[in-house]
Write a protein that holds these residues in place. Structure first.
Motif, PDB file in Angstrom:
ATOM      1  N   THR A 162       0.834  -1.198   0.000  1.00 52.40           N
ATOM      2  CA  THR A 162       0.000   0.000   0.000  1.00 52.40           C
ATOM      3  C   THR A 162       0.871   1.251   0.000  1.00 52.40           C
ATOM      4  OG1 THR A 162      -0.146  -0.020   2.426  1.00 52.40           O
ATOM      5  CG2 THR A 162      -1.866  -1.181   1.210  1.00 52.40           C
ATOM      6  N   CYS A 169      -7.332  -0.976   2.920  1.00 53.61           N
ATOM      7  CA  CYS A 169      -7.137  -2.333   2.417  1.00 53.61           C
ATOM      8  C   CYS A 169      -7.466  -3.353   3.505  1.00 53.61           C
ATOM      9  CB  CYS A 169      -5.696  -2.508   1.954  1.00 53.61           C
ATOM     10  SG  CYS A 169      -5.405  -4.047   1.073  1.00 53.61           S
ATOM     11  N   ASP A 179       3.590  -1.149   3.857  1.00 54.78           N
ATOM     12  CA  ASP A 179       3.130   0.197   3.517  1.00 54.78           C
ATOM     13  C   ASP A 179       4.359   1.021   3.150  1.00 54.78           C
ATOM     14  OD1 ASP A 179       1.062   2.279   3.324  1.00 54.78           O
ATOM     15  OD2 ASP A 179       2.186   3.199   4.962  1.00 54.78           O
TER      16      ASP A 179
END
Length: 214
Positions: A162, A169, A179
């Motif tokens: 992400t 999500c 992330d």
């Protein structure tokens, strides 16, 4: 004419292209999904992409989006075998960071990984500066399109990366989640987009080495 597509307001030419796409998917997924499931995915995909600025390409986008979703669902249900690891990149608009990351990984992996991308709140087109910056590396993403994140695509992924979409999500056990803190191309000029591209490229190379060791 198919029932669910008939309920959506589209012109006759678009409907004809959608019908051909639906028939293609029915042939491809025969024995895996029912005609009703395939039609539902086409209708949902059309509804999700109807705001695209590239109106002439919407039937093609719908076919591609529905096909990826059906393949992901088949992988989740075990009716389609995974040949290589699946990586999903997610950002907010799916118009810059996640598109660049997906294209770069696909380019570097050379078939060793299958890549998807999505957005938590997708835009209606790819960022033009992103298209230019990627073309400088010989990678054409001009035919790509922003698409929403769907549950089956997340479930099918082995790794979910992400970038700036927070907690949008869903989390499923047994997957790798990362992330990446990467600047947003919408807030940058072309030189800034190039720097973001190069930052993502370095991260993607590391991810590839970790996902599919040489």
């Amino acid at each position: 004419m198919v029932t669910q597509l008939r309920e959506l307001e589209v012109d006759a030419i678009t409907r004809g292209h959608l019908q051909k796409g639906l028939e293609s998917l029915r042939d491809e997924f025969a024995g895996i999904f029912s005609p009703e499931t395939i039609e539902r995915f086409m209708a949902e995909s059309l509804d999700a992409l109807r705001d695209s600025r590239l109106k002439d390409f919407v039937p093609l986008f719908v076919h591609r989006f529905a096909r990826e979703r059906l393949r992901a669902l088949g992988q989740v249900e075990g009716t389609i075998t995974k040949q290589v690891p699946e990586v999903l990149f997610v950002c907010v608009q799916n118009a810059g960071r996640s598109q660049m990351a997906a294209a770069l990984l696909d380019h570097f992996a050379d078939g060793r990984v299958h890549v998807r991308s999505a957005g938590s709140d997708p835009s209606d087109r790819i960022n033009p500066d992103v298209i230019v910056a990627m073309s400088e590396l010989g990678i054409d993403i001009g035919k790509e399109f922003p698409k929403p994140m769907t549950d089956e695509v997340v479930q099918a992924a082995d790794a979910v990366i992400t970038m700036g979409c927070g907690d949008a999500c869903p989390i499923y056990p047994g997957k790798r989640y990362e992330d990446w803190v990467v600047d947003d191309p919408t807030e940058a000029d072309l030189d800034g987009v190039r720097r973001i591209r190069d930052d993502i490229a370095e991260r993607v190379r590391r991810l590839l080495d970790e996902t599919v060791p040489a």
